[in-house]
Design an enzyme around this catalytic site. Structure first.
Site, PDB file in Angstrom:
ATOM      1  N   LYS A 200       0.889  -1.129   0.138  1.00 10.97           N
ATOM      2  CA  LYS A 200       0.029  -0.072  -0.020  1.00 10.97           C
ATOM      3  C   LYS A 200       0.974   1.254   0.079  1.00 10.97           C
ATOM      4  CE  LYS A 200      -3.955  -2.128   2.532  1.00 10.97           C
ATOM      5  NZ  LYS A 200      -4.939  -1.919   3.713  1.00 10.97           N
TER       6      LYS A 200
ATOM      7  N   ALA B  55      -1.184   1.129   6.427  1.00  6.90           N
ATOM      8  CA  ALA B  55      -1.236  -0.087   7.462  1.00  6.90           C
ATOM      9  C   ALA B  55      -2.243  -1.135   6.853  1.00  6.90           C
ATOM     10  CB  ALA B  55      -1.958   0.588   8.809  1.00  6.90           C
ATOM     11  N   ASP B  56      -2.134  -2.165   7.755  1.00  3.77           N
ATOM     12  CA  ASP B  56      -3.327  -3.368   7.126  1.00  3.77           C
ATOM     13  C   ASP B  56      -3.491  -3.966   8.496  1.00  3.77           C
ATOM     14  OD1 ASP B  56      -4.674  -4.558   4.742  1.00  3.77           O
ATOM     15  OD2 ASP B  56      -4.048  -6.279   5.961  1.00  3.77           O
ATOM     16  N   THR B  57      -4.671  -4.609   8.727  1.00  2.04           N
ATOM     17  CA  THR B  57      -5.121  -5.292  10.070  1.00  2.04           C
ATOM     18  C   THR B  57      -5.794  -6.412   9.533  1.00  2.04           C
ATOM     19  OG1 THR B  57      -5.177  -2.999  11.203  1.00  2.04           O
ATOM     20  CG2 THR B  57      -6.275  -5.055  12.198  1.00  2.04           C
TER      21      THR B  57
END
Length: 189
Positions: free
Chosen positions: A52, A69-71
């Protein structure tokens, strides 16, 4: 220097203001399906956040700090993404019921002026109470689970299911503030 959040997430926007009041948003077009899950959740979320950040880096020309960010939610080493249907949400909540799962966030920050990139991962354990079918169905009727990893939002109606957390609450919301704050101090050096 321009600071860019590479996310359309309302939760991340609300949280980032607690650290940085003036930032821009450029939503990443990175295709998350390009990153296969190979069994290591930490590596997976780190790769997603890096993808990203690099996507947004290609869209800008001026010196900037890019935050991506990625969750994801994981139970037993399996990744539970965002539900595609209400039945999918039901099935996710059913397996989370009465169990402890992990919420992983990968964060990548790129300083485009010195090409420094750092990526970190935060993991939080979340224990759910045992849920009845009625509780699950009522929650799904709110539509809240449909855009959330693991089919719940701790900051919303889904918070009532959370019996205990070990680790960063803000990680479960989608942006671990303490880790991000430390990373930002490091990237500015």
């Amino acid at each position: 220097m321009r600071i860019i959040l590479a996310s359309a997430s309302e939760r991340r926007k609300e949280l980032l203001v607690r650290i940085i009041s003036d930032y821009d948003i450029i939503v990443s077009d990175f295709d998350e399906d390009k990153v296969p899950f190979k069994g290591d959740v930490s590596l997976y979320v780190k790769e997603l956040s890096l993808g990203k950040a690099k996507d947004v880096e290609q869209k800008i020309s001026e010196p900037s700090i890019i935050i991506a960010a990625d969750t994801v939610v994981s139970l037993g080493g399996e990744v539970l993404g965002k539900p595609k249907t209400e039945l999918h949400a039901y099935n996710m909540l059913k397996i989370l019921s009465g169990n402890t799962h992990q919420v992983y966030s990968g964060i990548t920050i790129i300083n485009t002026s010195n090409k420094k990139t750092i990526s970190e991962v935060v993991c939080t354990d979340v224990k759910f109470s045992k849920l009845t079918d009625d509780e699950i169905n009522k929650y799904i009727s709110t539509k809240e689970p449909m855009d959330k990893a693991g089919a719940y939002g701790i900051q919303g109606f889904g918070g009532v299911f959370v019996e205990e957390i070990k680790g960063c609450y803000y990680n479960v919301v989608g942006l671990p503030l303490n880790k991000l704050n430390r990373m930002l101090k490091e990237i500015y050096i």
